[in-house]
Design an enzyme around this catalytic site. Structure first.
Site, PDB file in Angstrom:
ATOM      1  N   ALA A 155       0.905  -1.279  -0.195  1.00 19.83           N
ATOM      2  CA  ALA A 155      -0.211   0.036  -0.007  1.00 19.83           C
ATOM      3  C   ALA A 155       0.874   1.293   0.111  1.00 19.83           C
ATOM      4  O   ALA A 155       1.823   1.347  -0.710  1.00 19.83           O
ATOM      5  CB  ALA A 155      -1.032  -0.149   1.184  1.00 19.83           C
ATOM      6  N   CYS A 156       0.599   2.241   0.761  1.00 24.63           N
ATOM      7  CA  CYS A 156       1.264   3.558   0.724  1.00 24.63           C
ATOM      8  C   CYS A 156       2.634   3.634   1.201  1.00 24.63           C
ATOM      9  O   CYS A 156       3.632   4.345   1.165  1.00 24.63           O
ATOM     10  CB  CYS A 156       0.490   4.677   1.657  1.00 24.63           C
ATOM     11  SG  CYS A 156      -1.262   5.132   1.001  1.00 24.63           S
ATOM     12  N   SER A 157       3.151   2.346   1.879  1.00 29.72           N
ATOM     13  CA  SER A 157       4.560   2.043   2.354  1.00 29.72           C
ATOM     14  C   SER A 157       5.307   1.516   1.222  1.00 29.72           C
ATOM     15  O   SER A 157       6.439   1.109   1.335  1.00 29.72           O
ATOM     16  CB  SER A 157       4.506   1.305   3.489  1.00 29.72           C
ATOM     17  OG  SER A 157       3.911   2.011   4.586  1.00 29.72           O
ATOM     18  N   SER A 334       2.233   5.639  -2.336  1.00 28.66           N
ATOM     19  CA  SER A 334       3.505   5.325  -2.195  1.00 28.66           C
ATOM     20  C   SER A 334       4.526   6.163  -2.495  1.00 28.66           C
ATOM     21  O   SER A 334       5.585   6.500  -1.921  1.00 28.66           O
ATOM     22  CB  SER A 334       4.032   3.938  -2.652  1.00 28.66           C
ATOM     23  OG  SER A 334       3.854   3.968  -3.996  1.00 28.66           O
TER      24      SER A 334
END
Length: 374
Positions: A155-157, A334
């Site tokens: 995901a966003c990481s 990300s």
């Protein structure tokens, strides 16, 4: 053991932008249309009316003023409310690969390197355009890179997790270099018909070139340390997937097939998780708050970044200590922290230290401590 360094970054930015004013006009037209079509059910109390959005609401909730998107006509059409993208043939480059290629070439140019210098390609993003073949392998082919490639999703990481994976491989000697590419078409998984989140995301692609320090052609950022952590939560979720058609109502226009979050719980639970993660990472590496010149944080929400910055630095961060780009780009999943790093790192001098951090669904959080070396 080799020392991994960042020698180049690249950012692909779409041509189309949507201002808060444009977004509000489209959303409110959609809300009026919905309320008119369901007037009887709303009056009977069987259905809630769609409330209007506003520019003030969006800015106060997020700090976002505008966003870049691949397509804006569909998003701003009250009868559509999602991007309208051309169906590409299997013999054409995919959209994600095309975006990633642009960012990757820019990163290589910044590093003074070519495709011949790349050992691996990692496509790390919150969503992949297809299940297989891997988008990373397509980018590898478009670049003309030998070696190997693979996709990853945290995901966003995803960007910081990708950097850790690449740095570890360079450090061990299994590869000499890697491109970590983050093509994010966030507009395609956002529910533009939901007032609470219709303003959050934008589209972009970033790339980071990582190689051995002895191979760096000039000034660079030494990767002093990386750290990743995950803690499962349903508070940010998207239930779309390959099993969808196998379930009785799977192909229906269901809300949970797009981005969903419990914003209040995310704010309450993620902030202490990220703050503690960064503090522990810095403590283990004997990096003090006063040693940090800059934080390049995930660009999800200005209030979240200000809170984390204050916790880490011990004071309200100055713009130069914690630059934000979300007012122009919105949340790009990300890619956000890498955009900030790419745009706000040229002023670093030899020995200056900074920290890249991204966080999001999972929950997940990744941090990278870097030092400028001339």
């Amino acid at each position: 053991m080799h020392t991994p360094v960042i020698t180049g970054t690249g950012v692909f930015t779409p041509d189309n932008t949507i201002s808060n004013a444009e977004l509000v006009t489209a959303f409110n037209a959609y809300a009026d249309k919905f309320n008119a079509e369901h007037a009887a059910a709303i009056e009977a109390g069987d259905m809630d009316a769609k409330p209007h959005s506003s520019e003030d609401f969006i800015f106060k909730a997020s700090g976002i003023e505008s966003r870049y998107v691949i397509n804006k006509s569909g998003i701003l059409d009250p009868d559509v409310m999602h991007p309208l993208l051309r169906q590409r043939g299997d013999d054409e480059p995919s959209l994600m690969a095309e975006m990633g290629l642009d960012a990757a070439l820019k990163a290589l140019k910044a590093a003074g390197k070519s495709a011949d210098d790349v050992g691996a390609v990692i496509c790390a993003a919150s969503n992949m355009e297809r299940a297989y073949p891997a988008v990373a392998i397509e980018i590898q082919q478009l670049l003309g890179v030998q070696g190997f490639a693979f996709d990853m999703n945290v995901a966003c990481s995803s960007a910081t997790f990708g950097i850790q994976a690449a740095a570890d491989m360079v450090k061990s000697g299994s590869i000499k270099s890697a491109l970590v590419v983050n093509p994010e078409i966030c507009s395609a998984h956002l529910e533009w018909r939901d007032r609470d989140c219709h303003f959050i995301f934008g589209d972009v692609a970033t790339a980071t070139f990582i190689e051995r320090e002895e191979d760096a052609a000039g000034s660079h950022f030494k990767i002093k340390s990386t750290r990743c952590a995950t803690d499962f939560s349903n508070n940010i979720r998207n239930n779309n997937g390959f099993l969808r058609r196998s379930r009785p109502d799977g192909v229906a226009d269901r809300r949970d097939m797009q981005f969903m979050q419990n914003g209040r719980k995310v704010f309450k639970e993620v902030l202490p998780l990220v703050s503690a993660h960064i503090a522990e990472h810095m403590g283990d590496e004997n990096v003090q708050a006063t040693d940090l010149k800059r934080l390049w944080l995930h660009q999800a929400n200005k209030s979240m970044n200000d809170f984390i910055g204050k916790k880490v630095l011990g004071h309200n961060p100055e713009p130069g200590e914690q630059p934000n780009i979300l007012q122009d780009y919105a949340n790009t999943s990300s890619a956000g922290s890498i955009i900030a790093f790419s745009k706000y790192s040229d002023d670093f001098e030899n020995g200056d230290i900074g920290l890249i951090c991204s966080f999001g669904a999972g929950y997940s959080v990744g941090s990278v401590i870097v030092e400028r070396c001339d």
